[in-house]
Every structure is written in structure tokens, then in C-alpha cells.
Design an enzyme around this catalytic site. Sequence first.
Site, short mmCIF file in Angstrom:
data_model
loop_
_atom_site.label_atom_id
_atom_site.label_comp_id
_atom_site.label_asym_id
_atom_site.label_seq_id
_atom_site.Cartn_x
_atom_site.Cartn_y
_atom_site.Cartn_z
N CYS A 1 47.38 51.85 54.71
CA CYS A 1 47.21 50.64 53.90
C CYS A 1 47.88 49.45 54.59
CB CYS A 1 47.81 50.86 52.51
SG CYS A 1 47.52 49.49 51.37
N ASP B 1 49.59 47.31 53.13
CA ASP B 1 50.79 46.94 52.36
C ASP B 1 51.98 46.73 53.29
OD1 ASP B 1 53.20 47.21 50.66
OD2 ASP B 1 51.75 47.67 49.08
N ARG C 1 55.02 46.77 52.77
CA ARG C 1 56.19 47.61 52.50
C ARG C 1 56.09 48.99 53.14
NH1 ARG C 1 55.51 47.45 46.19
NH2 ARG C 1 53.39 47.87 46.97
N HIS D 1 49.74 55.43 49.58
CA HIS D 1 51.11 55.28 49.08
C HIS D 1 51.11 55.00 47.58
CE1 HIS D 1 51.01 50.80 48.60
NE2 HIS D 1 50.10 50.90 49.55
N CYS E 1 49.85 51.48 44.99
CA CYS E 1 48.91 50.76 45.87
C CYS E 1 48.12 49.71 45.09
CB CYS E 1 47.95 51.75 46.53
SG CYS E 1 46.77 50.98 47.66
#
Length: 219
Positions: free
Chosen positions: A52, A54, A56, A111, A114
Site C-alpha cells: 500500500c 500508506d 506509515r 495493513h 487501510c
Amino acid sequence: MTTAKDASGIDLDIKDAMQGYERFRLEFERDRAFYKSLATKMQKPRLLWIGCSDSRVVPSQITQADPGELFEVRNIANCVPPSWTGDEAVGAAIEYALAHLGIDDIVVCGHTGCGGIQALAEPILPDSEAHLGRWVEYTRQAHRLVAAARLPEEQRSLATVKAHIQFQLDNLMTYEVVAKGVAEGRVGIHGWLYVMDEGELQAYDPKSGTWRGLLETAA
């Protein structure tokens, strides 16, 4: 919304990136021989990581991989569009990784929490977010499966993330280079889940249909 700037008028987000780059330059000078070898030798990554976008969830941090060890594809909700959809970006990366870089393991890593998975839970405005709306449709199968299972509400988000990863493994097999490699025992495909608040990786076991800690599977 006003962009925050420092006293000299530099955007604070850009300034942060500049300061990070300055630290990298110091690191580069300390390890110049290593970085020079990266630049002059053909890359030989050990994994194709489809994850992803993302911010983080950082693959090299989670796996403690050095530069040159991961060949990464990152997009909203770690999607692998089926080969017939004509998505050139993901498909080209898969073919290049296996056919040209000799990679023999593919990880699809989702994760917890999401946002891409959650996006279908709210209306997406076609006039302003048409690309996002079309992309997150790739998560629809997982939403439908979990809805049909009638799970308690508190379990649905995690179950959807897990189901989505499993569907992406199925989608990987629609690519000839992957399917052939798996059939011949040359390529392994792996579904992983990063549990953000625990810093834990879980792996999907297709034989039992269960998820276990990654280190447990190795044992």
C-alpha cells in the site's frame, strides 16, 4: 488552507525533505563505496513487494532491507489488477521483476486500518475523485465476501483487509509469467498483513486458510 512556511518563506514540508536529503548526503559520503556499487552493478532484489502507498507502512523499515533488496510496487490498497484489466503499471512491474530481474518471490502486503479498503464505505464524488473511485473498485470483492459472511461490525474491517490480500494473490495468478513460475516451482507468492499497532507481520497459509505470525510460519 494556507501552506506553513518558515521565516525565509520556505514551505515547511519541503524544508523537512531538504533536511532529510542533507542527512542522506552525509550517509552517502560515509558509505560511498556501497552506493557506488549500487549504481554500477545491475540490481538484484530478493523480493517483489506489492504494498500500500500508506506513508506509515514502509517496506524497507519493516524488513530492514538495504537499498537494492526490494523491488517495490506501491498503490492505494496494495491492489493487483487482473491481467485482463489492462493496468500497465502493475503488470509491467510484475513481468519485469520475474522475467528480467530473476525475482522468485512476490509478497502482497496489506495493513490494518487501510484507508483504501475503507474508501468504499463512503460515497466517492465522481467529479472530483473519479480515478480514486475506479481504483478502489478493486477492493469490491473483499467487501462483498465479508458482507455475505455477516460478521460482527467490529470484525469487518480486519476481515476485509485479509480477504482483499487473498484476492490479490488470486489476481497474481492471472499473469502468465507468475502462473508458469508457480506451476514450475520457481516462483512463490505470499500474502502478508502488517498489524500497525503491534509492528507485527502475519502470513496467510493457503493450505489451512489461516493467518499466523510470519516468524511462526518460518519455524
